[in-house]
Design a protein around this motif. Structure first.
Motif, short mmCIF file in Angstrom:
data_model
loop_
_atom_site.label_atom_id
_atom_site.label_comp_id
_atom_site.label_asym_id
_atom_site.label_seq_id
_atom_site.Cartn_x
_atom_site.Cartn_y
_atom_site.Cartn_z
N ILE A 1 131.37 26.39 -30.69
CA ILE A 1 131.74 27.67 -30.05
C ILE A 1 133.16 28.19 -30.49
O ILE A 1 133.81 27.43 -31.37
CB ILE A 1 132.10 27.07 -28.44
CG1 ILE A 1 133.21 26.03 -28.28
CG2 ILE A 1 130.84 26.49 -27.73
CD1 ILE A 1 133.53 25.72 -27.00
N TYR A 2 133.41 29.39 -30.05
CA TYR A 2 134.69 30.00 -30.51
C TYR A 2 135.56 30.11 -29.39
O TYR A 2 135.02 30.83 -28.31
CB TYR A 2 134.16 31.23 -31.29
CG TYR A 2 133.71 30.79 -32.46
CD1 TYR A 2 134.43 30.59 -33.52
CD2 TYR A 2 132.52 30.99 -32.95
CE1 TYR A 2 133.87 30.28 -34.94
CE2 TYR A 2 131.65 30.88 -34.14
CZ TYR A 2 132.67 30.45 -35.04
OH TYR A 2 132.34 30.26 -36.15
N LEU A 3 136.83 30.05 -29.44
CA LEU A 3 137.54 30.08 -27.99
C LEU A 3 138.79 31.13 -28.60
O LEU A 3 139.34 31.18 -29.81
CB LEU A 3 138.41 28.58 -27.76
CG LEU A 3 137.72 27.73 -26.91
CD1 LEU A 3 138.42 26.58 -26.89
CD2 LEU A 3 137.56 28.16 -25.49
N SER B 1 129.38 31.26 -27.48
CA SER B 1 128.52 30.47 -28.27
C SER B 1 128.63 30.95 -29.82
O SER B 1 128.48 32.03 -30.01
CB SER B 1 127.05 30.35 -27.79
OG SER B 1 126.24 29.83 -28.74
N ALA B 2 128.28 30.00 -30.63
CA ALA B 2 128.36 30.22 -32.17
C ALA B 2 126.90 30.34 -32.59
O ALA B 2 126.51 31.00 -33.53
CB ALA B 2 128.96 29.39 -33.04
N LEU C 1 126.54 37.77 -28.48
CA LEU C 1 126.55 36.34 -28.47
C LEU C 1 126.87 35.83 -27.11
O LEU C 1 127.33 36.79 -26.26
CB LEU C 1 127.98 35.86 -29.22
CG LEU C 1 127.73 35.75 -30.75
CD1 LEU C 1 129.04 35.69 -31.52
CD2 LEU C 1 126.76 35.30 -31.24
N VAL C 2 126.27 34.63 -26.40
CA VAL C 2 126.54 34.34 -25.13
C VAL C 2 127.97 33.85 -24.85
O VAL C 2 128.61 33.12 -25.70
CB VAL C 2 125.35 33.16 -24.95
CG1 VAL C 2 125.64 32.66 -23.47
CG2 VAL C 2 124.16 33.72 -25.28
N ARG C 3 128.22 34.49 -23.80
CA ARG C 3 129.59 34.06 -23.28
C ARG C 3 129.66 33.16 -22.35
O ARG C 3 128.81 32.97 -21.54
CB ARG C 3 130.44 35.44 -22.53
CG ARG C 3 131.80 35.29 -22.04
CD ARG C 3 132.20 36.74 -21.54
NE ARG C 3 132.48 37.61 -22.58
CZ ARG C 3 133.54 37.90 -23.57
NH1 ARG C 3 134.31 36.81 -23.42
NH2 ARG C 3 133.44 38.61 -24.49
N LEU C 4 130.75 32.24 -22.51
CA LEU C 4 130.49 30.69 -21.95
C LEU C 4 131.68 30.72 -20.82
O LEU C 4 132.73 31.38 -21.19
CB LEU C 4 130.76 29.73 -22.68
CG LEU C 4 129.57 29.47 -23.81
CD1 LEU C 4 129.97 28.63 -24.86
CD2 LEU C 4 128.09 29.40 -23.11
#
Ligand code: FES
Length: 104
Positions: A32-34, A46-47, A88-91
Motif C-alpha cells: 500500500i501507499y500512505l 492499494s498498490a 487505485l482503490v482508496r483504503l
C-alpha cells in the motif's frame, strides 16, 4: 507508528494477510501507499493496479506508474493514462494511540 510516516511524503508499506476458509489457510502479502498532508490524517491507496493486478510504483514526477502496461495514476490514484478504467482503490485509515491502521 505515525512517526515512521512523516507528512508530505508518499510512503510504501507492506502487509501480511491470512485468509482462512473451511479447509485451508492462505497467506499473502500486499503493498500500500500512505500519505499525509498534516500528520493527523492519512490517505492510503492499494498498490494493485486496477487493470490486471500488477503492483504500481511511485513515479519520480509524482503519482504512480504501472510497469505492466505503462499506466499512470495521479497522486490521488485517479487514472491519467493507460488501460485501467478505475482509479487505485482508496483504503480506510484511522489513527489510535499513535498507530496508523489501514483496513485492507
Ligand atoms: Fe497495470 Fe495493466 S496491469 S496497466
Amino acid at each position: 507508528e505515525v512517526a515512521a510516516f512523516p507528512q508530505g511524503e508518499v510512503h510504501k508499506a507492506t502487509y501480511q494477510l491470512r485468509h482462512k476458509d473451511a479447509w485451508r489457510t492462505t497467506d499473502s502479502t500486499g503493498l500500500i501507499y500512505l500519505f499525509s498532508e498534516d500528520g493527523t490524517t492519512y490517505s492510503a491507496l492499494s498498490a494493485v493496479c486496477t487493470h490486471l493486478g500488477c503492483n504500481v510504483h511511485i513515479h519520480e514526477e509524482g503519482g504512480f506508474r504501472c510497469p505492466c502496461h505503462d499506466a499512470y495514476f495521479a497522486p490521488d490514484g485517479e487514472v491519467v493514462s493507460g488501460p485501467p478504467r478505475r482509479s487505485l482503490v482508496r483504503l480506510e485509515t484511522k489513527i489510535e494511540a499513535g498507530i496508523v491502521s489501514v483496513l485492507i
